[in-house]
Design a protein around this motif. Structure first.
Motif, PDB file in Angstrom:
ATOM      1  N   PRO A 180       8.407 -10.365 -14.562  1.00 24.87           N
ATOM      2  CA  PRO A 180       7.953 -10.179 -13.188  1.00 24.87           C
ATOM      3  C   PRO A 180       6.917  -9.049 -13.080  1.00 24.87           C
ATOM      4  O   PRO A 180       6.984  -8.056 -13.809  1.00 24.87           O
ATOM      5  CB  PRO A 180       9.232  -9.829 -12.433  1.00 24.87           C
ATOM      6  N   ILE A 181       5.984  -9.223 -12.173  1.00 24.63           N
ATOM      7  CA  ILE A 181       4.892  -8.273 -11.976  1.00 24.63           C
ATOM      8  C   ILE A 181       5.031  -7.623 -10.598  1.00 24.63           C
ATOM      9  O   ILE A 181       5.282  -8.305  -9.603  1.00 24.63           O
ATOM     10  CB  ILE A 181       3.520  -8.985 -12.076  1.00 24.63           C
ATOM     11  N   VAL A 182       4.854  -6.306 -10.562  1.00 27.39           N
ATOM     12  CA  VAL A 182       4.958  -5.546  -9.312  1.00 27.39           C
ATOM     13  C   VAL A 182       3.632  -4.868  -9.013  1.00 27.39           C
ATOM     14  O   VAL A 182       3.013  -4.265  -9.906  1.00 27.39           O
ATOM     15  CB  VAL A 182       6.089  -4.505  -9.404  1.00 27.39           C
ATOM     16  N   ALA A 183       3.183  -4.960  -7.790  1.00 27.94           N
ATOM     17  CA  ALA A 183       1.952  -4.299  -7.358  1.00 27.94           C
ATOM     18  C   ALA A 183       2.242  -2.850  -6.982  1.00 27.94           C
ATOM     19  O   ALA A 183       3.231  -2.563  -6.315  1.00 27.94           O
ATOM     20  CB  ALA A 183       1.361  -5.025  -6.154  1.00 27.94           C
ATOM     21  N   ASP A 184       1.375  -1.953  -7.417  1.00 25.05           N
ATOM     22  CA  ASP A 184       1.506  -0.538  -7.054  1.00 25.05           C
ATOM     23  C   ASP A 184       0.156  -0.033  -6.545  1.00 25.05           C
ATOM     24  O   ASP A 184      -0.122  -0.075  -5.347  1.00 25.05           O
ATOM     25  CB  ASP A 184       1.989   0.262  -8.269  1.00 25.05           C
ATOM     26  N   GLN A 185      -0.728   0.412  -7.444  1.00 25.44           N
ATOM     27  CA  GLN A 185      -2.025   0.941  -6.994  1.00 25.44           C
ATOM     28  C   GLN A 185      -2.857  -0.081  -6.226  1.00 25.44           C
ATOM     29  O   GLN A 185      -3.761   0.295  -5.478  1.00 25.44           O
ATOM     30  CB  GLN A 185      -2.826   1.473  -8.186  1.00 25.44           C
ATOM     31  N   ALA A 186      -2.564  -1.359  -6.393  1.00 27.12           N
ATOM     32  CA  ALA A 186      -3.282  -2.384  -5.640  1.00 27.12           C
ATOM     33  C   ALA A 186      -2.888  -2.393  -4.169  1.00 27.12           C
ATOM     34  O   ALA A 186      -3.588  -2.975  -3.340  1.00 27.12           O
ATOM     35  CB  ALA A 186      -3.032  -3.765  -6.248  1.00 27.12           C
ATOM     36  N   ALA A 187      -1.758  -1.759  -3.832  1.00 29.00           N
ATOM     37  CA  ALA A 187      -1.243  -1.772  -2.457  1.00 29.00           C
ATOM     38  C   ALA A 187      -1.410  -0.389  -1.837  1.00 29.00           C
ATOM     39  O   ALA A 187      -0.555   0.483  -2.005  1.00 29.00           O
ATOM     40  CB  ALA A 187       0.222  -2.187  -2.445  1.00 29.00           C
ATOM     41  N   PHE A 188      -2.527  -0.190  -1.127  1.00 28.24           N
ATOM     42  CA  PHE A 188      -2.814   1.105  -0.532  1.00 28.24           C
ATOM     43  C   PHE A 188      -2.998   1.023   0.976  1.00 28.24           C
ATOM     44  O   PHE A 188      -3.000   2.037   1.660  1.00 28.24           O
ATOM     45  CB  PHE A 188      -4.079   1.709  -1.156  1.00 28.24           C
ATOM     46  N   THR A 189      -3.190  -0.167   1.486  1.00 33.04           N
ATOM     47  CA  THR A 189      -3.362  -0.357   2.921  1.00 33.04           C
ATOM     48  C   THR A 189      -2.531  -1.548   3.363  1.00 33.04           C
ATOM     49  O   THR A 189      -2.074  -2.348   2.535  1.00 33.04           O
ATOM     50  CB  THR A 189      -4.838  -0.628   3.294  1.00 33.04           C
ATOM     51  N   LEU A 190      -2.378  -1.683   4.658  1.00 28.19           N
ATOM     52  CA  LEU A 190      -1.650  -2.826   5.198  1.00 28.19           C
ATOM     53  C   LEU A 190      -2.344  -4.128   4.814  1.00 28.19           C
ATOM     54  O   LEU A 190      -1.693  -5.146   4.565  1.00 28.19           O
ATOM     55  CB  LEU A 190      -1.569  -2.693   6.720  1.00 28.19           C
ATOM     56  N   TYR A 191      -3.664  -4.092   4.728  1.00 29.80           N
ATOM     57  CA  TYR A 191      -4.446  -5.279   4.402  1.00 29.80           C
ATOM     58  C   TYR A 191      -4.268  -5.642   2.923  1.00 29.80           C
ATOM     59  O   TYR A 191      -4.281  -6.822   2.565  1.00 29.80           O
ATOM     60  CB  TYR A 191      -5.913  -5.038   4.765  1.00 29.80           C
ATOM     61  N   ASP A 192      -4.102  -4.636   2.072  1.00 28.34           N
ATOM     62  CA  ASP A 192      -3.781  -4.912   0.670  1.00 28.34           C
ATOM     63  C   ASP A 192      -2.435  -5.627   0.560  1.00 28.34           C
ATOM     64  O   ASP A 192      -2.289  -6.586  -0.210  1.00 28.34           O
ATOM     65  CB  ASP A 192      -3.698  -3.610  -0.131  1.00 28.34           C
ATOM     66  N   VAL A 193      -1.454  -5.142   1.302  1.00 28.37           N
ATOM     67  CA  VAL A 193      -0.121  -5.742   1.258  1.00 28.37           C
ATOM     68  C   VAL A 193      -0.198  -7.212   1.664  1.00 28.37           C
ATOM     69  O   VAL A 193       0.395  -8.089   1.015  1.00 28.37           O
ATOM     70  CB  VAL A 193       0.856  -4.968   2.157  1.00 28.37           C
ATOM     71  N   TYR A 194      -0.946  -7.478   2.713  1.00 29.41           N
ATOM     72  CA  TYR A 194      -1.104  -8.862   3.163  1.00 29.41           C
ATOM     73  C   TYR A 194      -1.749  -9.722   2.084  1.00 29.41           C
ATOM     74  O   TYR A 194      -1.287 -10.837   1.790  1.00 29.41           O
ATOM     75  CB  TYR A 194      -1.946  -8.913   4.440  1.00 29.41           C
ATOM     76  N   GLU A 195      -2.823  -9.224   1.458  1.00 26.97           N
ATOM     77  CA  GLU A 195      -3.527 -10.007   0.446  1.00 26.97           C
ATOM     78  C   GLU A 195      -2.669 -10.251  -0.791  1.00 26.97           C
ATOM     79  O   GLU A 195      -2.711 -11.335  -1.385  1.00 26.97           O
ATOM     80  CB  GLU A 195      -4.840  -9.318   0.049  1.00 26.97           C
ATOM     81  N   ILE A 196      -1.889  -9.267  -1.196  1.00 24.99           N
ATOM     82  CA  ILE A 196      -0.987  -9.456  -2.334  1.00 24.99           C
ATOM     83  C   ILE A 196       0.013 -10.567  -2.038  1.00 24.99           C
ATOM     84  O   ILE A 196       0.292 -11.422  -2.883  1.00 24.99           O
ATOM     85  CB  ILE A 196      -0.277  -8.134  -2.674  1.00 24.99           C
TER      86      ILE A 196
END
Length: 374
Positions: A241-257
Protein backbone atom coordinates in the motif's frame (compact mmCIF):
# COMPACT_ATOMS: atom_id res chain seq x y z
CA UNK A 1 -16.80 39.85 24.00
CA UNK A 2 -13.02 39.71 24.36
CA UNK A 3 -10.77 41.06 21.63
CA UNK A 4 -7.22 40.24 20.64
CA UNK A 5 -4.90 42.85 22.09
CA UNK A 6 -1.36 41.79 21.15
CA UNK A 7 0.80 39.28 19.27
CA UNK A 8 4.26 37.99 20.21
CA UNK A 9 6.56 35.93 17.97
CA UNK A 10 9.45 34.16 19.76
CA UNK A 11 12.01 32.27 17.60
CA UNK A 12 13.44 29.17 19.30
CA UNK A 13 16.17 26.66 18.40
CA UNK A 14 16.04 23.30 20.19
CA UNK A 15 18.77 20.64 19.93
CA UNK A 16 17.87 17.01 19.23
CA UNK A 17 18.80 14.01 21.36
CA UNK A 18 20.66 12.54 18.38
CA UNK A 19 21.11 13.40 14.68
CA UNK A 20 18.00 12.82 12.55
CA UNK A 21 18.70 10.82 9.37
CA UNK A 22 16.37 10.78 6.37
CA UNK A 23 16.40 11.05 2.57
CA UNK A 24 16.92 14.84 2.68
CA UNK A 25 20.05 14.65 4.83
CA UNK A 26 20.76 15.06 8.55
CA UNK A 27 19.29 17.46 11.13
CA UNK A 28 20.69 18.22 14.58
CA UNK A 29 18.06 20.68 15.86
CA UNK A 30 14.48 21.79 15.42
CA UNK A 31 13.70 25.48 14.92
CA UNK A 32 10.22 26.87 15.61
CA UNK A 33 8.61 30.27 15.90
CA UNK A 34 6.47 30.41 19.04
CA UNK A 35 3.26 32.44 18.63
CA UNK A 36 1.48 34.02 21.61
CA UNK A 37 -1.89 35.68 20.96
CA UNK A 38 -3.16 37.64 23.96
CA UNK A 39 -6.76 38.76 24.53
CA UNK A 40 -7.67 41.95 26.35
CA UNK A 41 -8.65 39.96 29.45
CA UNK A 42 -5.08 38.61 29.72
CA UNK A 43 -5.77 35.11 28.35
CA UNK A 44 -3.01 33.88 26.03
CA UNK A 45 -3.31 31.31 23.23
CA UNK A 46 -0.11 29.62 22.11
CA UNK A 47 0.89 27.95 18.85
CA UNK A 48 4.04 27.36 16.82
CA UNK A 49 5.25 27.24 13.22
CA UNK A 50 8.09 25.61 11.37
CA UNK A 51 10.52 28.07 9.84
CA UNK A 52 11.56 27.09 6.29
CA UNK A 53 13.44 28.55 4.56
CA UNK A 54 14.66 31.14 7.11
CA UNK A 55 13.68 31.51 10.74
CA UNK A 56 14.16 35.27 11.03
CA UNK A 57 12.32 35.87 7.77
CA UNK A 58 9.36 33.69 8.71
CA UNK A 59 9.18 35.36 12.14
CA UNK A 60 8.81 38.71 10.40
CA UNK A 61 6.13 37.31 8.08
CA UNK A 62 4.24 35.88 11.07
CA UNK A 63 4.34 39.22 12.86
CA UNK A 64 2.90 40.95 9.81
CA UNK A 65 0.17 38.36 9.25
CA UNK A 66 -0.86 38.11 12.90
CA UNK A 67 -0.97 41.89 13.36
CA UNK A 68 -4.23 41.88 11.37
CA UNK A 69 -5.85 39.95 14.24
CA UNK A 70 -5.52 42.75 16.79
CA UNK A 71 -8.88 44.22 17.74
CA UNK A 72 -10.84 41.21 16.46
CA UNK A 73 -12.59 38.36 18.25
CA UNK A 74 -10.57 35.13 18.61
CA UNK A 75 -13.78 33.26 17.76
CA UNK A 76 -13.59 34.54 14.16
CA UNK A 77 -10.46 32.56 13.31
CA UNK A 78 -11.62 31.10 9.96
CA UNK A 79 -12.83 34.32 8.29
CA UNK A 80 -9.89 36.28 9.70
CA UNK A 81 -7.30 33.90 8.26
CA UNK A 82 -9.16 33.79 4.92
CA UNK A 83 -9.14 37.58 4.81
CA UNK A 84 -5.43 37.80 5.66
CA UNK A 85 -4.56 35.23 2.97
CA UNK A 86 -6.42 37.20 0.31
CA UNK A 87 -4.91 40.51 1.41
CA UNK A 88 -1.29 39.50 2.04
CA UNK A 89 -0.84 36.70 -0.50
CA UNK A 90 -3.40 36.69 -3.31
CA UNK A 91 -3.59 40.49 -3.34
CA UNK A 92 0.11 40.59 -4.21
CA UNK A 93 -0.05 37.84 -6.81
CA UNK A 94 1.50 35.32 -4.40
CA UNK A 95 -0.62 32.21 -4.89
CA UNK A 96 1.68 30.11 -2.71
CA UNK A 97 -0.74 28.26 -0.50
CA UNK A 98 1.79 25.67 0.68
CA UNK A 99 4.04 28.37 2.12
CA UNK A 100 1.11 30.32 3.55
CA UNK A 101 -0.31 27.24 5.25
CA UNK A 102 2.88 26.80 7.25
CA UNK A 103 2.48 30.32 8.61
CA UNK A 104 -1.25 30.12 9.25
CA UNK A 105 -1.00 26.75 10.99
CA UNK A 106 0.63 28.30 14.05
CA UNK A 107 -1.77 31.25 14.08
CA UNK A 108 -4.76 28.92 13.81
CA UNK A 109 -3.33 26.71 16.56
CA UNK A 110 -2.89 29.66 18.93
CA UNK A 111 -6.39 30.95 18.17
CA UNK A 112 -7.97 27.57 19.00
CA UNK A 113 -5.91 27.36 22.18
CA UNK A 114 -7.20 30.82 23.11
CA UNK A 115 -10.81 29.91 22.29
CA UNK A 116 -10.63 26.77 24.42
CA UNK A 117 -9.16 28.64 27.38
CA UNK A 118 -11.85 31.32 27.14
CA UNK A 119 -14.60 28.67 26.98
CA UNK A 120 -13.03 26.45 29.65
CA UNK A 121 -13.15 23.49 27.25
CA UNK A 122 -10.54 21.27 25.53
CA UNK A 123 -10.24 21.99 21.82
CA UNK A 124 -11.57 18.60 20.71
CA UNK A 125 -14.89 19.43 22.38
CA UNK A 126 -15.08 22.69 20.44
CA UNK A 127 -14.56 20.62 17.29
CA UNK A 128 -17.59 18.46 18.00
CA UNK A 129 -16.33 15.97 20.54
CA UNK A 130 -14.08 12.93 20.74
CA UNK A 131 -14.64 9.85 18.59
CA UNK A 132 -12.25 7.83 20.76
CA UNK A 133 -10.79 7.75 24.26
CA UNK A 134 -7.19 7.56 23.06
CA UNK A 135 -5.15 8.18 19.89
CA UNK A 136 -2.66 5.63 18.54
CA UNK A 137 0.91 6.56 17.61
CA UNK A 138 3.77 4.69 15.98
CA UNK A 139 7.31 4.15 17.28
CA UNK A 140 9.65 6.45 15.36
CA UNK A 141 12.92 4.58 14.84
CA UNK A 142 16.12 6.65 15.10
CA UNK A 143 19.69 5.93 14.08
CA UNK A 144 22.12 6.07 11.17
CA UNK A 145 23.34 2.50 10.74
CA UNK A 146 21.53 -0.82 10.64
CA UNK A 147 23.04 -1.68 14.02
CA UNK A 148 21.78 1.54 15.63
CA UNK A 149 18.30 1.17 14.16
CA UNK A 150 18.15 -2.50 15.18
CA UNK A 151 19.00 -1.58 18.79
CA UNK A 152 16.26 1.05 18.80
CA UNK A 153 13.80 -1.42 17.27
CA UNK A 154 14.67 -4.03 19.91
CA UNK A 155 14.07 -1.47 22.68
CA UNK A 156 10.69 -0.49 21.22
CA UNK A 157 9.64 -4.10 20.79
CA UNK A 158 10.61 -4.88 24.39
CA UNK A 159 8.39 -2.00 25.52
CA UNK A 160 5.37 -3.39 23.68
CA UNK A 161 5.23 -0.98 20.74
CA UNK A 162 2.67 -1.95 18.08
CA UNK A 163 3.73 0.00 14.97
CA UNK A 164 7.26 0.85 13.83
CA UNK A 165 8.21 3.59 11.37
CA UNK A 166 11.50 3.62 9.46
CA UNK A 167 13.01 6.25 7.16
CA UNK A 168 14.28 4.89 3.83
CA UNK A 169 15.22 6.54 0.53
CA UNK A 170 18.88 6.59 1.62
CA UNK A 171 20.19 4.27 -1.10
CA UNK A 172 19.08 0.79 -2.18
CA UNK A 173 21.74 -1.20 -0.33
CA UNK A 174 21.27 0.66 2.95
CA UNK A 175 17.47 0.68 2.67
CA UNK A 176 17.35 -3.10 2.31
CA UNK A 177 19.91 -3.58 5.07
CA UNK A 178 18.14 -1.42 7.64
CA UNK A 179 14.70 -2.82 6.79
CA UNK A 180 15.93 -6.39 7.27
CA UNK A 181 17.66 -5.46 10.54
CA UNK A 182 14.54 -3.83 11.97
CA UNK A 183 12.25 -6.67 10.87
CA UNK A 184 14.49 -9.21 12.65
CA UNK A 185 14.11 -7.31 15.91
CA UNK A 186 10.38 -6.59 15.88
CA UNK A 187 9.03 -9.99 14.89
CA UNK A 188 5.55 -9.75 13.41
CA UNK A 189 4.88 -6.18 14.62
CA UNK A 190 3.71 -3.71 11.98
CA UNK A 191 6.45 -1.98 9.96
CA UNK A 192 5.99 1.18 7.90
CA UNK A 193 8.55 2.84 5.62
CA UNK A 194 8.85 6.46 4.52
CA UNK A 195 10.93 7.27 1.43
CA UNK A 196 10.28 11.04 1.59
CA UNK A 197 10.21 11.49 -2.22
CA UNK A 198 13.52 9.61 -2.47
CA UNK A 199 12.75 7.46 -5.53
CA UNK A 200 11.85 7.84 -9.18
CA UNK A 201 8.82 5.90 -10.41
CA UNK A 202 11.11 3.18 -11.81
CA UNK A 203 13.14 2.94 -8.59
CA UNK A 204 10.04 2.98 -6.42
CA UNK A 205 8.51 0.02 -8.27
CA UNK A 206 11.75 -1.95 -8.04
CA UNK A 207 12.27 -1.10 -4.37
CA UNK A 208 8.71 -2.01 -3.43
CA UNK A 209 9.13 -5.42 -5.06
CA UNK A 210 12.38 -6.03 -3.18
CA UNK A 211 10.85 -4.88 0.11
CA UNK A 212 7.66 -6.97 -0.08
CA UNK A 213 9.29 -9.94 1.66
CA UNK A 214 9.67 -7.85 4.83
CA UNK A 215 5.86 -7.57 5.25
CA UNK A 216 5.68 -3.78 4.91
CA UNK A 217 2.36 -2.27 6.01
CA UNK A 218 2.82 0.71 3.69
CA UNK A 219 5.39 2.96 2.03
CA UNK A 220 4.93 6.67 2.48
CA UNK A 221 5.57 9.17 -0.33
CA UNK A 222 7.85 7.05 -2.55
CA UNK A 223 8.01 9.58 -5.41
CA UNK A 224 8.30 13.33 -5.90
CA UNK A 225 5.47 15.28 -4.30
CA UNK A 226 4.83 17.52 -7.31
CA UNK A 227 3.43 14.65 -9.36
CA UNK A 228 0.36 12.93 -8.00
CA UNK A 229 0.13 10.81 -11.18
CA UNK A 230 3.66 9.46 -10.48
CA UNK A 231 2.51 8.17 -7.12
CA UNK A 232 -0.67 6.76 -8.67
CA UNK A 233 1.46 4.91 -11.23
CA UNK A 234 3.53 3.30 -8.48
CA UNK A 235 0.43 2.34 -6.50
CA UNK A 236 -1.02 0.62 -9.57
CA UNK A 237 2.14 -1.47 -10.11
CA UNK A 238 3.10 -2.67 -6.62
CA UNK A 239 1.64 -4.85 -3.89
CA UNK A 240 2.60 -2.67 -0.91
CA UNK A 241 0.00 0.00 0.00
CA UNK A 242 1.08 3.56 -0.81
CA UNK A 243 0.47 6.57 1.45
CA UNK A 244 0.60 10.20 0.36
CA UNK A 245 2.54 12.61 2.56
CA UNK A 246 4.44 15.52 0.95
CA UNK A 247 2.00 15.37 -1.96
CA UNK A 248 -0.80 16.42 0.43
CA UNK A 249 -0.23 20.03 1.47
CA UNK A 250 -3.52 21.71 0.64
CA UNK A 251 -7.18 20.79 0.62
CA UNK A 252 -6.99 20.69 -3.18
CA UNK A 253 -4.11 18.21 -3.02
CA UNK A 254 -6.20 15.95 -0.79
CA UNK A 255 -9.05 16.08 -3.28
CA UNK A 256 -6.77 15.26 -6.23
CA UNK A 257 -5.14 12.34 -4.43
CA UNK A 258 -8.59 10.92 -3.75
CA UNK A 259 -9.85 11.64 -7.26
CA UNK A 260 -6.83 10.06 -8.94
CA UNK A 261 -6.79 7.11 -6.52
CA UNK A 262 -3.12 7.85 -5.97
CA UNK A 263 -2.85 6.57 -2.39
CA UNK A 264 -4.36 4.11 0.06
CA UNK A 265 -4.23 6.59 2.94
CA UNK A 266 -3.38 10.27 3.37
CA UNK A 267 -0.76 11.39 5.85
CA UNK A 268 -1.17 15.09 6.57
CA UNK A 269 -0.81 17.42 9.54
CA UNK A 270 -1.76 20.93 10.64
CA UNK A 271 1.57 22.35 9.44
CA UNK A 272 0.79 21.38 5.84
CA UNK A 273 -2.92 22.06 5.62
CA UNK A 274 -2.92 25.32 7.60
CA UNK A 275 -4.06 24.44 11.10
CA UNK A 276 -6.67 22.61 13.13
CA UNK A 277 -9.86 23.59 11.32
CA UNK A 278 -8.37 22.88 7.85
CA UNK A 279 -7.44 19.41 9.12
CA UNK A 280 -11.11 18.75 9.81
CA UNK A 281 -11.87 19.69 6.20
CA UNK A 282 -9.11 17.43 4.85
CA UNK A 283 -10.38 14.54 6.92
CA UNK A 284 -13.89 15.04 5.54
CA UNK A 285 -12.65 14.97 1.94
CA UNK A 286 -10.67 11.79 2.61
CA UNK A 287 -13.62 10.22 4.41
CA UNK A 288 -15.83 10.80 1.38
CA UNK A 289 -13.34 8.74 -0.66
CA UNK A 290 -13.20 5.96 1.92
CA UNK A 291 -9.67 6.84 3.07
CA UNK A 292 -8.22 7.22 6.53
CA UNK A 293 -6.11 10.10 7.75
CA UNK A 294 -2.74 9.42 9.35
CA UNK A 295 -1.65 12.54 11.22
CA UNK A 296 1.72 13.80 10.01
CA UNK A 297 3.95 15.70 12.41
CA UNK A 298 6.93 17.92 11.66
CA UNK A 299 10.05 19.47 13.19
CA UNK A 300 8.12 20.78 16.16
CA UNK A 301 7.64 20.55 19.92
CA UNK A 302 4.93 19.16 22.16
CA UNK A 303 2.81 22.21 21.33
CA UNK A 304 2.10 20.82 17.88
CA UNK A 305 1.73 17.34 19.35
CA UNK A 306 -1.09 18.63 21.57
CA UNK A 307 -2.83 20.23 18.59
CA UNK A 308 -2.45 17.01 16.57
CA UNK A 309 -3.81 14.99 19.49
CA UNK A 310 -7.01 17.05 19.66
CA UNK A 311 -7.38 16.62 15.89
CA UNK A 312 -6.91 12.88 16.29
CA UNK A 313 -9.62 12.73 18.91
CA UNK A 314 -12.07 14.71 16.78
CA UNK A 315 -11.87 13.21 13.29
CA UNK A 316 -13.78 9.97 12.63
CA UNK A 317 -11.56 8.41 9.92
CA UNK A 318 -8.29 8.28 11.87
CA UNK A 319 -5.52 5.70 11.50
CA UNK A 320 -4.23 4.01 14.67
CA UNK A 321 -0.53 4.72 14.05
CA UNK A 322 -0.02 8.48 13.86
CA UNK A 323 3.18 10.53 14.05
CA UNK A 324 4.63 12.67 16.83
CA UNK A 325 8.10 14.25 16.93
CA UNK A 326 8.46 16.11 20.23
CA UNK A 327 10.31 13.10 21.66
CA UNK A 328 13.24 13.73 19.31
CA UNK A 329 14.03 17.04 21.04
CA UNK A 330 16.66 16.89 23.79
CA UNK A 331 14.34 18.74 26.19
CA UNK A 332 10.77 19.48 25.12
CA UNK A 333 9.39 22.89 26.09
CA UNK A 334 6.02 21.37 27.11
CA UNK A 335 6.24 20.51 30.81
CA UNK A 336 2.74 19.03 31.08
CA UNK A 337 0.77 16.95 30.32
CA UNK A 338 2.89 13.87 29.70
CA UNK A 339 2.97 13.24 25.96
CA UNK A 340 4.64 9.83 25.86
CA UNK A 341 2.25 7.16 24.56
CA UNK A 342 1.99 3.88 26.46
CA UNK A 343 2.38 0.94 24.09
CA UNK A 344 1.41 3.31 21.32
CA UNK A 345 -1.64 4.97 22.90
CA UNK A 346 -2.18 8.41 24.43
CA UNK A 347 -5.38 9.23 26.33
CA UNK A 348 -7.56 12.27 25.68
CA UNK A 349 -6.64 15.59 27.28
CA UNK A 350 -9.08 17.28 29.65
CA UNK A 351 -7.55 20.71 30.26
CA UNK A 352 -8.97 23.80 28.47
CA UNK A 353 -7.55 24.83 25.13
CA UNK A 354 -4.77 22.67 23.78
CA UNK A 355 -4.13 21.69 27.38
CA UNK A 356 -0.39 22.21 27.83
CA UNK A 357 1.91 24.14 30.14
CA UNK A 358 5.28 25.41 28.95
CA UNK A 359 8.62 25.16 30.74
CA UNK A 360 9.60 28.85 30.75
CA UNK A 361 13.29 28.13 31.33
CA UNK A 362 13.48 25.88 28.26
CA UNK A 363 11.66 28.47 26.13
CA UNK A 364 14.16 31.11 27.27
CA UNK A 365 17.05 28.75 26.49
CA UNK A 366 15.64 28.22 22.99
CA UNK A 367 15.49 31.99 22.47
CA UNK A 368 19.11 32.37 23.58
CA UNK A 369 20.19 29.59 21.23
CA UNK A 370 18.45 31.33 18.33
CA UNK A 371 20.05 34.68 19.19
CA UNK A 372 23.50 33.11 19.48
CA UNK A 373 23.21 31.54 16.04
CA UNK A 374 22.30 34.72 14.15
Amino acid sequence: MVKISSIRIRPLVLPLKQPYHWSYGIRESFAVNLIEIEADDGTVGIGECTVAPDQTGTAAILQRLASHLVGHSPHDVAPLIARIFHREYLGHGANIMRAANQMFSGIDMAMWDLQGKLAGLPVHQLLGGAHRKAVGYFYFLQGETAEELARDAAAGHANGERVFYLKVGRGEKLDLEITAAVRREIGDARLRLDANEGWSVHDAINMCRKLEKYDIEFIEQPTVSWSIPAMAHVREKVGIPIVADQAAFTLYDVYEICRQRAADMICIGPREIGGIQPMMKAAAVAESAGLKICIHSSFTTGITTCAEHHIGLAIPNLDDGNQIMWQLVEKDIVSSPGLAPRTGWLDAFKMPGLGFTLADDLVAAGERRYAAGR
